[in-house]
Design a protein around this motif. Structure first.
Motif, short mmCIF file in Angstrom:
data_model
loop_
_atom_site.label_atom_id
_atom_site.label_comp_id
_atom_site.label_asym_id
_atom_site.label_seq_id
_atom_site.Cartn_x
_atom_site.Cartn_y
_atom_site.Cartn_z
N LEU A 14 43.49 39.39 43.57
CA LEU A 14 42.53 38.31 41.99
C LEU A 14 42.32 39.25 40.70
CD1 LEU A 14 40.49 36.89 45.41
CD2 LEU A 14 42.38 35.50 44.03
N ARG A 15 41.95 40.25 41.17
CA ARG A 15 41.54 40.91 39.94
C ARG A 15 42.74 41.21 39.38
NH1 ARG A 15 40.63 46.04 43.42
NH2 ARG A 15 38.33 46.01 44.68
N SER A 16 43.75 41.68 39.00
CA SER A 16 44.45 41.73 38.23
C SER A 16 44.96 39.92 37.30
CB SER A 16 45.91 42.24 38.42
OG SER A 16 47.38 42.44 38.02
N ALA A 17 45.32 39.06 38.57
CA ALA A 17 44.95 37.93 37.79
C ALA A 17 44.22 37.40 36.49
CB ALA A 17 45.62 37.23 38.95
N PHE A 18 43.18 37.46 37.15
CA PHE A 18 41.47 37.08 36.12
C PHE A 18 41.62 38.07 35.41
CE2 PHE A 18 40.31 35.26 40.78
CZ PHE A 18 40.53 33.48 40.30
N SER A 19 42.20 39.33 35.15
CA SER A 19 41.99 40.27 34.09
C SER A 19 43.07 39.77 32.97
CB SER A 19 41.95 41.91 34.47
OG SER A 19 42.06 42.40 33.36
N LYS A 20 44.04 39.46 33.48
CA LYS A 20 45.18 39.20 32.97
C LYS A 20 44.89 37.65 31.77
CE LYS A 20 49.10 40.84 35.57
NZ LYS A 20 49.66 42.09 34.30
N LEU A 21 44.12 36.69 32.65
CA LEU A 21 43.81 35.30 31.95
C LEU A 21 42.87 35.80 31.09
CD1 LEU A 21 43.96 32.15 32.30
CD2 LEU A 21 42.61 32.11 33.49
N SER A 22 41.72 36.92 31.55
CA SER A 22 40.30 36.72 30.75
C SER A 22 40.85 37.53 29.03
CB SER A 22 39.61 37.98 31.25
OG SER A 22 38.98 37.34 32.58
N ALA A 23 42.06 38.14 29.00
CA ALA A 23 42.83 38.78 28.14
C ALA A 23 42.78 37.58 27.02
CB ALA A 23 43.80 39.87 28.78
N LEU A 24 44.65 37.07 27.70
CA LEU A 24 45.07 36.16 27.10
C LEU A 24 44.12 34.78 26.78
CD1 LEU A 24 48.14 36.09 29.86
CD2 LEU A 24 48.12 36.81 27.35
N ARG A 55 31.64 39.07 40.94
CA ARG A 55 31.87 39.99 40.39
C ARG A 55 33.11 40.14 40.34
NH1 ARG A 55 32.00 44.91 44.68
NH2 ARG A 55 32.63 43.46 46.02
N LEU A 56 33.89 38.76 40.17
CA LEU A 56 34.88 38.68 39.50
C LEU A 56 35.12 37.30 38.81
CD1 LEU A 56 38.19 38.99 42.12
CD2 LEU A 56 37.18 40.28 40.37
N GLU A 57 35.06 37.79 37.11
CA GLU A 57 35.12 36.38 36.02
C GLU A 57 36.68 36.09 36.06
OE1 GLU A 57 34.57 36.24 31.26
OE2 GLU A 57 34.38 37.82 32.08
N ILE A 58 35.68 34.87 36.23
CA ILE A 58 37.10 33.37 35.62
C ILE A 58 36.73 32.49 34.19
CG2 ILE A 58 38.10 31.32 36.53
CD1 ILE A 58 37.58 32.85 40.12
N PRO A 59 37.76 33.44 33.74
CA PRO A 59 37.08 32.46 32.31
C PRO A 59 37.58 31.34 31.46
CG PRO A 59 39.22 33.81 32.12
CD PRO A 59 38.64 33.75 33.00
N CYS A 60 38.17 30.35 32.54
CA CYS A 60 38.32 28.60 32.16
C CYS A 60 38.47 27.95 33.41
CB CYS A 60 39.14 29.06 31.81
SG CYS A 60 41.14 29.01 32.04
N GLU A 84 32.04 24.75 45.41
CA GLU A 84 32.15 25.17 44.53
C GLU A 84 32.30 26.71 45.36
OE1 GLU A 84 29.71 27.49 41.61
OE2 GLU A 84 30.60 26.47 40.21
N ILE A 85 34.16 27.41 44.87
CA ILE A 85 34.09 28.98 45.19
C ILE A 85 33.37 29.86 44.60
CG2 ILE A 85 36.10 30.44 45.90
CD1 ILE A 85 37.86 28.02 46.57
N ALA A 86 33.31 29.75 43.53
CA ALA A 86 33.32 31.19 42.40
C ALA A 86 32.79 29.79 41.08
CB ALA A 86 33.79 31.78 42.41
#
Length: 539
Positions: A14-24, A55-60, A84-86
């Motif tokens: 989850l960290r890796s996935a949502f970090s990549k999504l946030s950057a993009l 504590r994990l940001e999901i940008p969209c 809602e999960i998050a």
């Protein structure tokens, strides 16, 4: 035009996935993201805790379904408790039709096919398995921007140069014929799936065989994309971004092919000797021998019930709209003809069947929870109310409606029948009088007036009738109840006989005498869908 981002299986990273999504997201401003495959896994429990703790940001807005791994118990608990999960993370369900807040229509079928389950749509939403009934039930969704499935559709690699060059075939990527049928029926703009190995596959766009007239309206073009898992050792593509364009396509792009899915054989048309028909109006009148034989035989299960979505002889072309707990279909052998209400503005018969998705004899059946029964009743009522609104609007209030239900413990599958009727007949009480007079002539008893707002207000067998019409700014409606004696034979064609007499359509009393061709049935469905667009709450 919407901008979408797709992940392959994230497998708990989850960290890796949502970090990549946030950057993009900072550069691309995606409208939403979709996960194809497994969002979670049996590992990375610490990251799951971070997600649930916020504590994990999901940008969209990000949507997912169940893949090949069951959802973690903590996620199931969270969904059931809060939905809602998050923030920005949404579970589509295993089998669902969703119109997102971004206006994107997603049809979802998660999990792997379990061929051993034949009892219709599966009842749970979190295990990584689905049934043929699940797939068939989604055909009524009619259209999709995105079809999201865990399994590939069978034969999608056929006619594909890319598949041949990549060595992709049925052994590398086994598929499901029912998902192929679903894709062929919905003609989604994109069919998104997870790859069964460390590889990415994007097939050439494909389109169904079309007539010149169809081409003028636009060609339904489907793009099939299957993504590798995130962080795979082959470094195959696990992320994909694209613009969802809803404009009509007149000319297929270079390299596109005709659909790889064969059209399924036409369904067998049932003769008048069949004892039960899904879109007929109940059982035929039979002689004593036939009735005795039926009573001695067990009722058909879902796989043989012609109201059930999992029946292999299910006439999908007659389904007009499908929701979560009920669906709407045209009646086989409709009482009104396609031109009966032509002067009132209708170019279709208007005779419909409103049916629970569950295989139940009555809405208060013991195998339904009270909550499920009420939810199904409300959804059926919503279809009825939508039909009434459409009929009144199209006819400029010249038409009202009558709806009836025959509820008996020995029913095969509960359903309501809906039919237009001149508004004056409702307003002047002629419809009500017609039902009352015939009931007295047949010594069935007397109707009482009773409102029906829930599913369980009546015990025992009964016939209930709703009449409805608009008069200027006022609604004229009535709810009637006739209790049925279980020991007294009841003609299931009784409501149709009343309406045939009132409408002067006695020559159409028997539905078997006025069964249409499949092309005529399809034409009526298409005409209705066009008129119903504004009122169809499933779109």
């Amino acid at each position: 035009m919407s901008k979408l981002f797709i992940f392959g299986s994230i497998q708990g990273q989850l960290r890796s996935a949502f970090s990549k999504l946030s950057a993009l997201q900072k550069k691309n401003h995606f409208d939403c993201a979709i996960v194809a495959g497994n969002l979670f896994s049996h590992e990375h429990d610490d990251q799951l805790t971070e997600l649930l703790d916020g504590r994990l940001e999901i940008p969209c807005p990000t949507y997912f379904t169940v893949g090949t791994i069951a959802l973690p118990p903590r996620i199931i608990e969270k969904i059931q408790k809060d939905e809602e999960i998050a923030p920005n993370l949404h579970y589509l369900g295993k089998r669902s039709t969703t119109k997102t807040s971004e206006g994107i229509r997603i049809v979802t079928l998660g999990g792997i096919l379990d061929p051993n389950i034949i009892a219709g749509p599966s009842k749970e939403q979190y295990e990584p398995f689905h049934t043929e009934g699940d797939a068939k039930s989604l055909i009524g969704a009619q259209t999709a921007d995105i079809l999201l499935t865990t399994m590939w559709p069978a034969d999608v690699w056929k006619n594909s140069t890319k598949a041949k060059e990549s060595g992709i075939n049925a052994e590398i990527a086994p598929g499901s014929s029912t998902i192929a049928e679903l894709c062929a029926a919905l003609k989604p703009r994109y069919h998104i799936s997870m790859s069964p190995g460390d590889f990415f596959f994007e097939r050439e766009p494909f389109f169904p065989q079309t007539t010149e007239e169809d081409k003028e309206k636009g060609i339904p073009l489907t793009r099939f994309i299957s993504l590798a898992p995130l962080g795979n050792t082959a470094k195959a593509k696990a992320m994909y971004a694209f613009n969802l364009n809803r404009e009509a396509i007149v000319t297929p792009p270079a390299g596109s092919t005709v659909t790889p899915f064969y059209k399924p054989p036409s369904k067998k048309r049932f003769s008048q000797d069949d004892e039960f028909s899904r879109f007929g109006n109940g059982h035929r009148q039979s002689d004593r021998h036939q009735k005795r034989r039926r009573q001695q035989s067990p009722p058909p299960g879902p796989e043989r019930c012609f109201f059930c979505l999992c029946n292999p002889n299910f006439s999908t072309h007659m389904v007009c709209s499908i929701a979560e707990d009920a669906y709407l279909a045209t009646a086989k052998g409709p009482l009104p003809a396609s031109d009966t209400f032509k002067l009132e503005g209708l170019n279709f018969p208007g005779h419909f069947i409103i049916t629970p998705v569950e295989h139940i004899s009555t809405l208060s059946a013991a195998d339904l929870t009270q909550e499920k029964a009420q939810k199904t009743f409300r959804e059926m009522k919503r279809f009825r109310d939508s039909l009434q609104g459409m009929i009144a609007s199209v006819s400029k209030r010249k038409l009202g409606a009558v709806t009836w239900e025959i509820s008996r413990a020995r029913n095969i599958h509960d359903h309501w029948q809906f039919m237009p009727v001149p508004a004056d007949m409702v307003i002047k009480g002629l419809v009500e009088a017609g039902f009352r007079v015939l009931a007295e002539d047949l010594k069935l008893g007397k109707f009482t007036t009773k409102e029906f707002e829930t599913a369980d207000q009546v015990e025992g067998d009964f016939l209930r009738v709703w009449t409805w019409a608009e008069e200027e700014e006022q609604v004229v409606s009535k709810s009637l109840l006739l209790k049925l004696d279980e020991e007294v034979w009841f003609d299931l064609q009784y409501p149709r006989k009343v309406m045939a007499k009132l409408l002067g359509l006695e020559q159409r009393t028997s539905w078997q005498d006025v069964v249409q061709t499949e092309d005529e049935e399809k034409a009526d469905v298409e005409a209705f869908r066009e008129a119903f667009k504004e009122w169809d709450f499933t779109l």
